[in-house]
Design a protein around this motif. Structure first.
Motif, PDB file in Angstrom:
ATOM      1  N   LEU A   1       6.727 -26.755  -0.864  1.00 25.60           N
ATOM      2  CA  LEU A   1       7.358 -27.668  -0.025  1.00 25.60           C
ATOM      3  C   LEU A   1       8.164 -27.363   0.871  1.00 25.60           C
ATOM      4  CD1 LEU A   1       7.713 -27.930  -3.655  1.00 25.60           C
ATOM      5  CD2 LEU A   1       8.579 -30.214  -2.941  1.00 25.60           C
ATOM      6  N   GLY A   2       8.514 -28.020   1.996  1.00 26.17           N
ATOM      7  CA  GLY A   2       9.267 -27.733   2.979  1.00 26.17           C
ATOM      8  C   GLY A   2       8.442 -27.405   4.174  1.00 26.17           C
ATOM      9  N   HIS A   3       8.834 -26.534   5.233  1.00 22.90           N
ATOM     10  CA  HIS A   3       8.215 -25.922   6.031  1.00 22.90           C
ATOM     11  C   HIS A   3       8.514 -24.387   6.237  1.00 22.90           C
ATOM     12  CE1 HIS A   3      12.126 -25.987   8.264  1.00 22.90           C
ATOM     13  NE2 HIS A   3      12.338 -27.234   7.940  1.00 22.90           N
ATOM     14  N   THR A   4       8.061 -23.792   7.180  1.00 24.06           N
ATOM     15  CA  THR A   4       7.764 -22.317   7.152  1.00 24.06           C
ATOM     16  C   THR A   4       9.152 -21.717   7.386  1.00 24.06           C
ATOM     17  OG1 THR A   4       7.482 -22.240   9.506  1.00 24.06           O
ATOM     18  CG2 THR A   4       5.618 -22.157   8.092  1.00 24.06           C
ATOM     19  N   ARG A   5      10.286 -22.427   7.788  1.00 26.09           N
ATOM     20  CA  ARG A   5      11.666 -21.871   8.169  1.00 26.09           C
ATOM     21  C   ARG A   5      12.462 -22.381   6.765  1.00 26.09           C
ATOM     22  NH1 ARG A   5      11.826 -17.809  11.768  1.00 26.09           N
ATOM     23  NH2 ARG A   5      10.006 -18.256  13.293  1.00 26.09           N
ATOM     24  N   ASP A   6      11.979 -23.099   5.813  1.00 30.51           N
ATOM     25  CA  ASP A   6      12.876 -23.483   4.392  1.00 30.51           C
ATOM     26  C   ASP A   6      11.680 -24.052   3.700  1.00 30.51           C
ATOM     27  OD1 ASP A   6      14.626 -24.344   2.839  1.00 30.51           O
ATOM     28  OD2 ASP A   6      15.273 -26.277   4.250  1.00 30.51           O
TER      29      ASP A   6
ATOM     30  N   THR B   1      17.951 -15.730  11.836  1.00 29.71           N
ATOM     31  CA  THR B   1      18.496 -15.036  10.971  1.00 29.71           C
ATOM     32  C   THR B   1      20.000 -14.461  11.114  1.00 29.71           C
ATOM     33  OG1 THR B   1      17.763 -12.848  12.324  1.00 29.71           O
ATOM     34  CG2 THR B   1      16.282 -13.785  10.611  1.00 29.71           C
ATOM     35  N   ARG B   2      20.564 -15.146  12.162  1.00 29.83           N
ATOM     36  CA  ARG B   2      21.905 -14.757  12.365  1.00 29.83           C
ATOM     37  C   ARG B   2      22.727 -15.753  11.392  1.00 29.83           C
ATOM     38  NH1 ARG B   2      21.268 -15.622  18.779  1.00 29.83           N
ATOM     39  NH2 ARG B   2      19.892 -14.119  18.927  1.00 29.83           N
ATOM     40  N   GLU B   3      22.176 -16.658  10.973  1.00 33.69           N
ATOM     41  CA  GLU B   3      22.821 -17.559   9.742  1.00 33.69           C
ATOM     42  C   GLU B   3      23.054 -16.783   8.453  1.00 33.69           C
ATOM     43  OE1 GLU B   3      21.826 -21.700   9.682  1.00 33.69           O
ATOM     44  OE2 GLU B   3      21.105 -21.629  11.516  1.00 33.69           O
ATOM     45  N   PRO B   4      24.130 -16.894   7.737  1.00 37.64           N
ATOM     46  CA  PRO B   4      24.266 -16.057   6.470  1.00 37.64           C
ATOM     47  C   PRO B   4      23.279 -16.682   5.624  1.00 37.64           C
ATOM     48  CG  PRO B   4      26.224 -17.554   7.115  1.00 37.64           C
ATOM     49  CD  PRO B   4      25.358 -17.638   8.076  1.00 37.64           C
ATOM     50  N   ALA B   5      22.486 -15.738   4.596  1.00 36.79           N
ATOM     51  CA  ALA B   5      21.666 -16.041   3.612  1.00 36.79           C
ATOM     52  C   ALA B   5      22.479 -17.075   2.641  1.00 36.79           C
ATOM     53  CB  ALA B   5      21.085 -14.815   2.894  1.00 36.79           C
ATOM     54  N   ARG B   6      21.863 -17.989   2.204  1.00 35.32           N
ATOM     55  CA  ARG B   6      22.271 -18.991   1.195  1.00 35.32           C
ATOM     56  C   ARG B   6      22.558 -18.154  -0.187  1.00 35.32           C
ATOM     57  NH1 ARG B   6      17.907 -23.359   0.983  1.00 35.32           N
ATOM     58  NH2 ARG B   6      16.544 -21.313   1.458  1.00 35.32           N
ATOM     59  N   SER B   7      23.578 -18.479  -1.055  1.00 37.60           N
ATOM     60  CA  SER B   7      23.542 -17.763  -2.374  1.00 37.60           C
ATOM     61  C   SER B   7      22.198 -18.344  -3.064  1.00 37.60           C
ATOM     62  CB  SER B   7      25.004 -18.368  -3.034  1.00 37.60           C
ATOM     63  OG  SER B   7      24.804 -19.797  -3.128  1.00 37.60           O
ATOM     64  N   ARG B   8      21.982 -17.654  -4.380  1.00 36.99           N
ATOM     65  CA  ARG B   8      20.936 -18.167  -4.951  1.00 36.99           C
ATOM     66  C   ARG B   8      21.150 -19.588  -5.582  1.00 36.99           C
ATOM     67  NH1 ARG B   8      18.435 -13.928  -9.383  1.00 36.99           N
ATOM     68  NH2 ARG B   8      17.921 -13.246  -7.290  1.00 36.99           N
TER      69      ARG B   8
ATOM     70  N   ASN C   1      16.332 -12.728   6.039  1.00 39.44           N
ATOM     71  CA  ASN C   1      17.685 -12.367   5.356  1.00 39.44           C
ATOM     72  C   ASN C   1      17.808 -13.084   3.769  1.00 39.44           C
ATOM     73  OD1 ASN C   1      18.294 -14.920   6.207  1.00 39.44           O
ATOM     74  ND2 ASN C   1      20.285 -14.521   6.830  1.00 39.44           N
ATOM     75  N   GLU C   2      16.723 -13.949   3.398  1.00 35.50           N
ATOM     76  CA  GLU C   2      16.662 -14.540   2.294  1.00 35.50           C
ATOM     77  C   GLU C   2      15.627 -14.142   1.439  1.00 35.50           C
ATOM     78  OE1 GLU C   2      19.362 -18.590   2.771  1.00 35.50           O
ATOM     79  OE2 GLU C   2      17.038 -18.799   2.323  1.00 35.50           O
ATOM     80  N   LEU C   3      14.841 -13.072   1.928  1.00 34.94           N
ATOM     81  CA  LEU C   3      13.669 -12.562   1.308  1.00 34.94           C
ATOM     82  C   LEU C   3      14.095 -12.001  -0.245  1.00 34.94           C
ATOM     83  CD1 LEU C   3      11.229 -11.354   4.004  1.00 34.94           C
ATOM     84  CD2 LEU C   3      11.183 -13.583   2.677  1.00 34.94           C
ATOM     85  N   ALA C   4      15.130 -11.164   0.040  1.00 41.01           N
ATOM     86  CA  ALA C   4      15.686 -10.625  -1.178  1.00 41.01           C
ATOM     87  C   ALA C   4      16.458 -11.515  -2.021  1.00 41.01           C
ATOM     88  CB  ALA C   4      16.817  -9.526  -0.741  1.00 41.01           C
ATOM     89  N   GLY C   5      15.927 -11.608  -3.222  1.00 45.27           N
ATOM     90  CA  GLY C   5      16.660 -12.633  -4.107  1.00 45.27           C
ATOM     91  C   GLY C   5      15.909 -13.984  -3.988  1.00 45.27           C
ATOM     92  N   ARG C   6      14.806 -14.005  -3.424  1.00 44.71           N
ATOM     93  CA  ARG C   6      14.133 -15.447  -3.193  1.00 44.71           C
ATOM     94  C   ARG C   6      13.650 -16.057  -4.552  1.00 44.71           C
ATOM     95  NH1 ARG C   6      10.606 -11.661  -0.534  1.00 44.71           N
ATOM     96  NH2 ARG C   6       8.907 -11.287  -1.703  1.00 44.71           N
ATOM     97  N   GLU C   7      13.462 -15.039  -5.670  1.00 41.46           N
ATOM     98  CA  GLU C   7      12.909 -15.845  -6.761  1.00 41.46           C
ATOM     99  C   GLU C   7      13.935 -16.452  -7.658  1.00 41.46           C
ATOM    100  OE1 GLU C   7       9.556 -13.915  -9.492  1.00 41.46           O
ATOM    101  OE2 GLU C   7      11.345 -12.917 -10.020  1.00 41.46           O
TER     102      GLU C   7
END
Length: 152
Positions: A76-81, A3-10, A135-141
């Protein structure tokens, strides 16, 4: 990934999800029978005109579950992506079978048309979510009601 990595933009999450849809060959498909019996299986897929196309035996639970209800969840992907898709599915009709089956065979190097009783099913995404960490849960949609959301 932490979670130390910054969240990706939408916008970046949407591009990453689209890249997965284009390049991944397999995903987990979850369905349920009319009486609620769950079924979760990995299946190969191809993205075709914005939808996902799968092919499975018509006697398999996935095909039986999708035909009456049409509801499916795909990951698709794994639990951390992860990319999580909720959608509806329907059998591919005869008038579009050839181009769909050609695209499936070209991507996956497998052409089930000669094998019976396989059926092609077209999954239309209604909701798409993507996240890596908390840190990416908000705005995940990224998609709602079958429409990509505006990027911020």
């Amino acid at each position: 990934m932490t979670t130390r990595e910054p969240a990706r933009s939408r916008q970046q999450r949407r591009q990453d999800a689209l890249d997965r849809l284009e390049n991944d060959a397999d995903a987990w498909f979850a369905t349920a029978s009319a009486d609620g019996e769950p079924c979760l299986v990995p299946l190969s897929f191809v993205q075709y005109e914005g939808d996902l196309v799968i092919c499975t035996r018509s006697t398999n639970p996935t095909a039986r579950n999708l035909t009456p209800s049409g509801r499916v969840r795909v990951t698709l992907g794994h639990t951390r992506d992860v990319v999580l898709i909720e959608g509806t599915a329907e059998p591919v009709t005869a008038d579009t079978l050839t181009p769909v089956a050609d695209a499936f065979a070209a991507k996956l190097d497998w052409d089930p048309r000669a094998e019976k009783p396989y059926v092609y099913l077209r999954v239309t995404p209604q909701v798409v979510q993507a996240w890596r960490e908390v840190n990416e849960l908000a705005g995940r949609e990224l998609m709602r009601d079958g429409r990509w959301l505006d990027l911020d």
